[in-house]
Design a protein around this motif. Structure first.
Motif, short mmCIF file in Angstrom:
data_model
loop_
_atom_site.label_atom_id
_atom_site.label_comp_id
_atom_site.label_asym_id
_atom_site.label_seq_id
_atom_site.Cartn_x
_atom_site.Cartn_y
_atom_site.Cartn_z
N GLY A 1 0.80 -1.23 0.00
CA GLY A 1 0.00 0.00 0.00
C GLY A 1 0.83 1.27 0.00
O GLY A 1 0.27 2.37 -0.03
N LEU A 2 2.15 1.15 0.03
CA LEU A 2 3.01 2.34 0.04
C LEU A 2 3.65 2.55 -1.33
O LEU A 2 3.98 1.56 -2.01
CB LEU A 2 4.15 2.16 1.07
CG LEU A 2 3.74 1.94 2.52
CD1 LEU A 2 4.97 1.69 3.39
CD2 LEU A 2 2.96 3.13 3.06
N PRO A 3 3.86 3.80 -1.73
CA PRO A 3 4.51 4.04 -3.03
C PRO A 3 5.96 3.55 -3.01
O PRO A 3 6.63 3.63 -1.97
CB PRO A 3 4.47 5.57 -3.18
CG PRO A 3 4.20 6.10 -1.81
CD PRO A 3 3.52 5.03 -1.03
N VAL A 4 6.41 3.04 -4.14
CA VAL A 4 7.81 2.61 -4.23
C VAL A 4 8.45 3.25 -5.46
O VAL A 4 7.75 3.76 -6.34
CB VAL A 4 7.95 1.07 -4.36
CG1 VAL A 4 7.38 0.35 -3.15
CG2 VAL A 4 7.31 0.55 -5.64
N LYS A 5 9.78 3.19 -5.48
CA LYS A 5 10.52 3.65 -6.66
C LYS A 5 10.93 2.40 -7.43
O LYS A 5 11.60 1.52 -6.88
CB LYS A 5 11.74 4.45 -6.20
CG LYS A 5 12.43 5.25 -7.27
CD LYS A 5 13.34 6.28 -6.56
CE LYS A 5 14.22 7.11 -7.40
NZ LYS A 5 14.53 7.07 -8.69
N GLN A 6 10.50 2.33 -8.68
CA GLN A 6 10.89 1.18 -9.51
C GLN A 6 12.23 1.48 -10.16
O GLN A 6 12.53 2.64 -10.42
CB GLN A 6 9.86 0.95 -10.61
CG GLN A 6 8.45 0.75 -10.11
CD GLN A 6 7.43 1.29 -11.11
OE1 GLN A 6 7.52 2.43 -11.54
NE2 GLN A 6 6.48 0.47 -11.47
N TYR A 7 12.99 0.43 -10.43
CA TYR A 7 14.30 0.63 -11.05
C TYR A 7 14.50 -0.28 -12.24
O TYR A 7 14.18 -1.48 -12.18
CB TYR A 7 15.43 0.31 -10.05
CG TYR A 7 15.60 1.34 -8.96
CD1 TYR A 7 16.45 2.43 -9.13
CD2 TYR A 7 14.90 1.24 -7.76
CE1 TYR A 7 16.61 3.39 -8.12
CE2 TYR A 7 15.05 2.18 -6.75
CZ TYR A 7 15.91 3.25 -6.94
OH TYR A 7 16.06 4.20 -5.95
N SER A 8 15.09 0.28 -13.30
CA SER A 8 15.67 -0.55 -14.35
C SER A 8 17.11 -0.84 -13.91
O SER A 8 17.64 -0.18 -12.99
CB SER A 8 15.69 0.20 -15.68
OG SER A 8 16.59 1.30 -15.58
N GLU A 9 17.72 -1.79 -14.58
CA GLU A 9 19.12 -2.10 -14.24
C GLU A 9 20.00 -0.85 -14.34
O GLU A 9 20.80 -0.57 -13.45
CB GLU A 9 19.62 -3.20 -15.21
CG GLU A 9 21.07 -3.52 -15.02
CD GLU A 9 21.54 -4.68 -15.88
OE1 GLU A 9 20.69 -5.49 -16.33
OE2 GLU A 9 22.75 -4.78 -16.10
N MET A 10 19.80 -0.08 -15.40
CA MET A 10 20.62 1.12 -15.61
C MET A 10 20.38 2.15 -14.52
O MET A 10 21.31 2.77 -14.01
CB MET A 10 20.28 1.70 -17.00
CG MET A 10 21.19 2.81 -17.45
SD MET A 10 22.91 2.30 -17.47
CE MET A 10 22.98 1.42 -19.01
N GLN A 11 19.11 2.31 -14.13
CA GLN A 11 18.80 3.30 -13.08
C GLN A 11 19.43 2.92 -11.74
O GLN A 11 19.96 3.76 -11.04
CB GLN A 11 17.28 3.45 -12.92
CG GLN A 11 16.63 4.23 -14.05
CD GLN A 11 15.11 4.06 -14.07
OE1 GLN A 11 14.57 3.05 -13.61
NE2 GLN A 11 14.43 5.04 -14.63
N LEU A 12 19.37 1.62 -11.42
CA LEU A 12 19.95 1.20 -10.13
C LEU A 12 21.47 1.35 -10.17
O LEU A 12 22.09 1.84 -9.23
CB LEU A 12 19.55 -0.25 -9.81
CG LEU A 12 19.85 -0.69 -8.38
CD1 LEU A 12 19.13 0.18 -7.34
CD2 LEU A 12 19.48 -2.16 -8.15
N LYS A 13 22.04 0.95 -11.29
CA LYS A 13 23.50 1.07 -11.46
C LYS A 13 23.92 2.54 -11.32
O LYS A 13 24.87 2.87 -10.60
CB LYS A 13 23.86 0.52 -12.84
CG LYS A 13 25.32 0.48 -13.13
CD LYS A 13 25.58 -0.20 -14.46
CE LYS A 13 26.98 0.09 -14.90
NZ LYS A 13 27.16 0.76 -16.11
#
Ligand SMILES: C[S@@+](CC[C@H](N)C(=O)[O-])C[C@H]1O[C@@H](n2cnc3c(N)ncnc32)[C@H](O)[C@@H]1O
Length: 207
Positions: free
Chosen positions: A156-168
């Motif tokens: 129920g809480l907002p999250v930040k999604q990541y692509s591999e490039m974004q996390l890197k």
């Protein structure tokens, strides 16, 4: 806001069973596979950030790891994990803390985080998390978040999604990517959630 966050998680673990929350895994196989790839000695210091009542600690104990810490914002989550483990729980170091307030007294060979980092949605919190991790980690980090195709909310809480490039890119100031994979997690309610799992090595000061 801070108290709300803790209250949220205490309520979740007090009112919902493992089968009623999306993130439960009978065996945390992908985490174990990533951990095995490091070939760590059994006395390696391992910390599971936002470990909740995940069974990762059970499997690591079973494999003979002797220096495990589980940190979570929710006391109720850790009580559940301790109850499940019974006497074996005494071999584990349990820490109740918001990761953002964590003041590590130790250095860890491995920092593992499945589905906790992604709750940090503001740049300031992310920077705080990474500064704490950078100070506390000797070698390796495994981070798992919802992928760019994953849900926009968790519990129920907002999250930040990541692509591999974004996390890197988010981590590249202090950590070098080793490997990333996408995983479709099958929830206890037979839906799937797209996760990203990545391992990183801490860059040494002179590298
Ligand atoms: C989605 S659950 C994942 C639990 C576990 N890692 C797993 O894979 O089964 C997120 C966990 O992070 C904890 N958590 C959320 N925000 C946190 C924070 N700021 N600091 C520490 N733990 C947090 C929650 O209490 C919960 O146990």
């Amino acid at each position: 806001m801070k108290e709300n966050k803790k209250a949220h998680w205490e309520k979740v673990y007090k009112t919902q069973s493992a089968q009623q929350v999306s993130w439960t895994q009978p065996i945390p196989q992908t985490s174990l596979d990533f951990i095995h790839a490091f070939n760590l000695p059994k006395n390696a210091k391992i910390i599971d950030i936002g470990g909740g009542d995940s069974k990762l600690v059970d499997y690591l104990l079973q494999e003979g790891f002797t220096n495990i810490t589980v940190l979570d914002i929710s006391a109720a989550a850790l009580i559940k994990a301790k109850k499940r483990l019974g006497k074996k729980s005494k071999a584990v170091n349990w820490i109740i803390s918001d990761i953002i307030d964590f003041q590590p007294e130790d250095h860890y060979d491995l920092w593992h985080d499945r589905a906790t980092f992604h709750f940090l949605t503001q740049e300031k919190q992310i920077d705080q998390y990474l500064a704490i991790a950078h100070g506390a980690i000797n070698n390796y980090m495994i981070i798992s978040t919802f992928s760019e195709n994953g849900p926009e909310k968790c519990s129920g809480l907002p999250v930040k999604q990541y692509s591999e490039m974004q996390l890197k890119n988010q981590l590249n100031k202090h950590f070098e990517k080793i490997r990333c994979i996408n995983e479709d997690h099958l929830t206890p309610f037979h839906t799937t959630q797209s996760f990203l799992f990545c391992s990183f090595k801490k860059q040494q000061a002179d590298s």
